[in-house]
Design a protein around this motif. Structure first.
Motif, PDB file in Angstrom:
ATOM      1  N   VAL A  16      -4.302   3.346  -3.628  1.00 24.09           N
ATOM      2  CA  VAL A  16      -3.756   4.708  -3.528  1.00 24.09           C
ATOM      3  C   VAL A  16      -3.874   5.202  -2.089  1.00 24.09           C
ATOM      4  N   ARG A  17      -5.028   4.962  -1.465  1.00 21.03           N
ATOM      5  CA  ARG A  17      -5.189   5.385  -0.068  1.00 21.03           C
ATOM      6  C   ARG A  17      -4.175   4.681   0.842  1.00 21.03           C
ATOM      7  N   ALA A  18      -3.882   3.420   0.527  1.00 26.27           N
ATOM      8  CA  ALA A  18      -2.884   2.690   1.322  1.00 26.27           C
ATOM      9  C   ALA A  18      -1.508   3.336   1.176  1.00 26.27           C
ATOM     10  N   ILE A  19      -1.197   3.855   0.008  1.00 27.40           N
ATOM     11  CA  ILE A  19       0.085   4.564  -0.173  1.00 27.40           C
ATOM     12  C   ILE A  19       0.098   5.840   0.663  1.00 27.40           C
ATOM     13  N   LEU A  20      -1.058   6.523   0.710  1.00 26.12           N
ATOM     14  CA  LEU A  20      -1.137   7.766   1.502  1.00 26.12           C
ATOM     15  C   LEU A  20      -0.753   7.508   2.957  1.00 26.12           C
ATOM     16  N   ASP A  46       8.809  10.497  -2.727  1.00 30.25           N
ATOM     17  CA  ASP A  46       9.633  10.747  -3.929  1.00 30.25           C
ATOM     18  C   ASP A  46       9.279   9.817  -5.092  1.00 30.25           C
ATOM     19  N   LEU A  47       8.020   9.468  -5.210  1.00 34.64           N
ATOM     20  CA  LEU A  47       7.620   8.562  -6.283  1.00 34.64           C
ATOM     21  C   LEU A  47       7.590   9.294  -7.628  1.00 34.64           C
ATOM     22  N   THR A  48       7.900   8.549  -8.692  1.00 31.70           N
ATOM     23  CA  THR A  48       7.550   8.986 -10.038  1.00 31.70           C
ATOM     24  C   THR A  48       6.256   8.266 -10.386  1.00 31.70           C
ATOM     25  N   VAL A  49       5.211   9.022 -10.654  1.00 34.80           N
ATOM     26  CA  VAL A  49       3.901   8.435 -10.936  1.00 34.80           C
ATOM     27  C   VAL A  49       3.609   8.562 -12.429  1.00 34.80           C
ATOM     28  N   VAL A  50       3.132   7.470 -13.034  1.00 37.39           N
ATOM     29  CA  VAL A  50       2.780   7.438 -14.446  1.00 37.39           C
ATOM     30  C   VAL A  50       1.298   7.104 -14.541  1.00 37.39           C
ATOM     31  N   ALA A  51       0.500   7.972 -15.150  1.00 42.92           N
ATOM     32  CA  ALA A  51      -0.946   7.723 -15.166  1.00 42.92           C
ATOM     33  C   ALA A  51      -1.659   8.617 -16.169  1.00 42.92           C
ATOM     34  N   TYR A  52      -2.780   8.110 -16.683  1.00 45.25           N
ATOM     35  CA  TYR A  52      -3.806   8.976 -17.251  1.00 45.25           C
ATOM     36  C   TYR A  52      -4.575   9.469 -16.024  1.00 45.25           C
ATOM     37  N   LEU A  60      -4.561  12.903  -5.079  1.00 40.59           N
ATOM     38  CA  LEU A  60      -4.341  12.506  -3.685  1.00 40.59           C
ATOM     39  C   LEU A  60      -2.853  12.326  -3.387  1.00 40.59           C
ATOM     40  N   LEU A  61      -2.137  11.696  -4.298  1.00 37.43           N
ATOM     41  CA  LEU A  61      -0.709  11.456  -4.059  1.00 37.43           C
ATOM     42  C   LEU A  61       0.066  12.777  -4.061  1.00 37.43           C
ATOM     43  N   CYS A  62      -0.333  13.713  -4.917  1.00 37.85           N
ATOM     44  CA  CYS A  62       0.301  15.046  -4.910  1.00 37.85           C
ATOM     45  C   CYS A  62       0.006  15.759  -3.592  1.00 37.85           C
ATOM     46  N   ALA A  63      -1.261  15.703  -3.172  1.00 38.34           N
ATOM     47  CA  ALA A  63      -1.651  16.411  -1.943  1.00 38.34           C
ATOM     48  C   ALA A  63      -0.897  15.870  -0.743  1.00 38.34           C
TER      49      ALA A  63
END
Lengths: 284, 255
Positions: free
Chosen positions: A36-40, A46-52, A59-62
């Motif tokens: 996730v940090r690497a994505i930051l 414009d990702l669609t994120v799917v998660a519990y 972090l991705l929202c921020a």
């Protein structure tokens, strides 16, 4: 067997703007945080994120990476509400499809099985149906004629999952108390990446684990990233528990833009090695 | 022995599980957890309980001891996938909280305000839609007031009786809201219209107190009984075995 070991940035290089990315784990538990940090650090958006959801989603929202989120909740467990997610919702900066937790499993399972949908009662009568107008119901073709929710398959472009042990080909052991739905995230995805606390030889996979812990095999995995403490600050038992002090610090920093910038610079702006060094710096 | 308010609440919550048999009790919150353990230690010995993670635990272990807690006896493994199976099989009774609840038992734990851009984001849907349509549900509200008991909830997460009725008898046949326990009273839906009824008031609380602090008309069949007091045996279990540090009292005080 192929050696599938790759680097964090090689995983992120596979992401394109607008992709659907599924993230394994649950809340603040066994999240692939180093990925996730690497994505930051990447320009992807414009990702669609799917998660519990947990701090992965926060972090991705921020960082403004999320256009749409498909979830049942976003929580830090010991802190009930994820602060960045809460802020993103209250500012209206992210589009959210909130499903019942079980419906999310069903959508991933349908995608895994290449079915268009799976039926369930969960969702009937609730605002899951009104807030997600794309959801349809289906009538049983048998004599009961019962009307059920048809949970559509949630197909993922990429799945990211963190595991305790893994061999170079992607045969993996989940050693904690709950495998969550990680096998379904991998099953639902076109490209499948796992980070691991430790890469071990195939013959070592069962030295400290029962056969039933091998929930993920190499046929489910395209790339393996070695990432010690890769789930930090979320828990990754039995390797480590949640770093509650760090999580409190994260949540506190999230409440204030200046504090968040400082936190970001100290812990998130650098590489995975920088992150570990910052933690060892002692003031985490 | 004189019972404190939180102990009366614990017994009222435990009573929600009476007669449930060998099903999974999922108490969310401190007093619900205390209550489920009290029920298992007394009149509902067959209940299955988890440690809140993925383990089915035996015995009647104490709450609120943190790192000092004894290691419980393990009865089985219940990861989330098995919990969802249990939910959809109907062999479960959940006690959830409610940020808002209306007269038909529609519950909101998702957000306050417009869900497209909420004023306050809360927990989200979680498992509430699936729980309420599949198996018995009760609610625990530690601060009975008009902020919680509202005429209309902003989002329906847990399904109430009017919504269930609109689905028809087949789709709603497993829908079953047993009771709502608050710091003031016990409420249920044992009425012809399935609107919320004042089932009992806790000792020291008047009917007017409850009516005044409820944001919709309650059904009140006078005379309203008083919530039963804990027995001496129940009080000893609560104080000496289940909640030796008295953490249950804090849940009401903090609300």
């Amino acid at each position: 067997m192929r050696d599938k070991r790759i680097r964090h940035d090689e995983v992120v290089a596979e992401l394109r703007d607008g992709m659907t990315v599924g993230i394994g784990g649950w809340g603040s538990r066994r999240k692939p945080m180093s990925l996730v940090r690497a994505i930051l650090r990447s320009p992807v958006k414009d990702l669609t994120v799917v998660a519990y959801g947990g701090p992965d989603v926060g972090l991705l929202c921020a960082a403004g990476k999320v256009r749409r989120l498909i979830t049942g909740f976003v929580s830090l467990d010991s802190i009930a509400l994820e602060p960045h997610y809460r802020a993103a919702r209250e500012r209206g900066t992210v589009e959210v499809s909130e499903l019942d937790e079980g419906m999310l499993q069903w959508g991933l399972y349908a995608a895994t099985l290449r079915l268009p949908f799976l039926p369930t009662r969960a969702g009937l009568g609730s605002d899951v149906m009104t807030l997600n107008p794309h959801l349809r119901t289906v009538r049983s073709p048998y004599d009961d004629g019962e009307e059920l929710v048809a949970v559509p398959a949630i197909e993922l472009d990429v799945a990211l999952v963190h595991v305790n042990r893994c061999d170079p080909a992607g045969n993996a052991a989940l050693l904690g108390p709950d495998p969550y739905f990680d096998d379904l995230f991998l099953g639902a995805a076109a490209r499948r990446f796992i980070s691991t606390e430790r890469v071990v030889g195939t013959e070592e996979l069962l030295t400290d684990a029962p056969l039933a812990s091998l929930r993920i095999h190499r046929g489910m995995v395209d790339g393996v990233v070695e990432a010690p403490r890769g789930a930090h600050f979320t828990e990754c038992p039995p390797d480590y528990g949640r770093d509650e002090a760090f999580q409190r610090r994260y949540a506190k920093a999230a409440a204030d833009p200046a504090a968040w910038n400082a936190f970001y610079e100290q812990f998130l702006a650098g590489t995975d090695d920088d992150y570990r060094r910052a933690l060892e710096g002692g003031d985490a | 022995m004189a019972a404190a308010r939180h102990e009366i609440c614990a017994v009222a919550l435990a009573e929600a599980f009476r007669g449930d048999g060998e099903i999974l009790a999922s108490p969310i919150g401190v007093l619900p957890q205390i209550a489920a353990r009290l029920a298992r230690a007394t009149f509902a010995p067959d209940l299955l309980l988890t440690d809140g993670v993925a383990t089915l635990i035996g015995g009647v272990p104490p709450v609120g001891l943190g790192a000092d807690a004894p290691v419980p006896v393990v009865e089985g493994w219940l990861p989330y996938r098995a919990i969802f199976d249990t939910v959809w099989s109907g062999r479960r009774h959940v006690v959830m909280g409610a940020s808002q609840i209306d007269r038909y038992g529609n519950q909101n734990i998702a957000c306050i305000g417009d869900p497209a851009r909420p004023k306050v984001q809360l927990l989200g849907m979680r498992g509430a839609p699936g729980n309420t349509i599949n198996h018995p549900t009760s609610y625990w509200v530690p601060a009975h007031g008009k902020r919680v008991f509202v005429a209309k909830v902003d989002v329906v997460t847990g399904v109430g009786y009017d919504r269930a009725r609109a689905l028809g008898p087949r789709a709603s046949r497993f829908h079953d809201i047993r009771r709502v326990v608050t710091d003031l009273a016990v409420l249920d839906f044992q009425t012809p219209s399935r609107a919320m009824r004042l089932a009992s008031v806790h000792p020291g609380v008047t009917v007017a107190d409850v009516v005044e602090r409820t944001g919709f008309p309650l059904i009140v069949d006078e005379p309203v009984p008083t919530t039963r007091l804990p027995t001496d045996h129940e009080l000893r279990l609560l104080r000496e075995v289940i909640d030796p540090r008295g953490v249950g009292a804090r849940e009401i005080a903090a609300a």
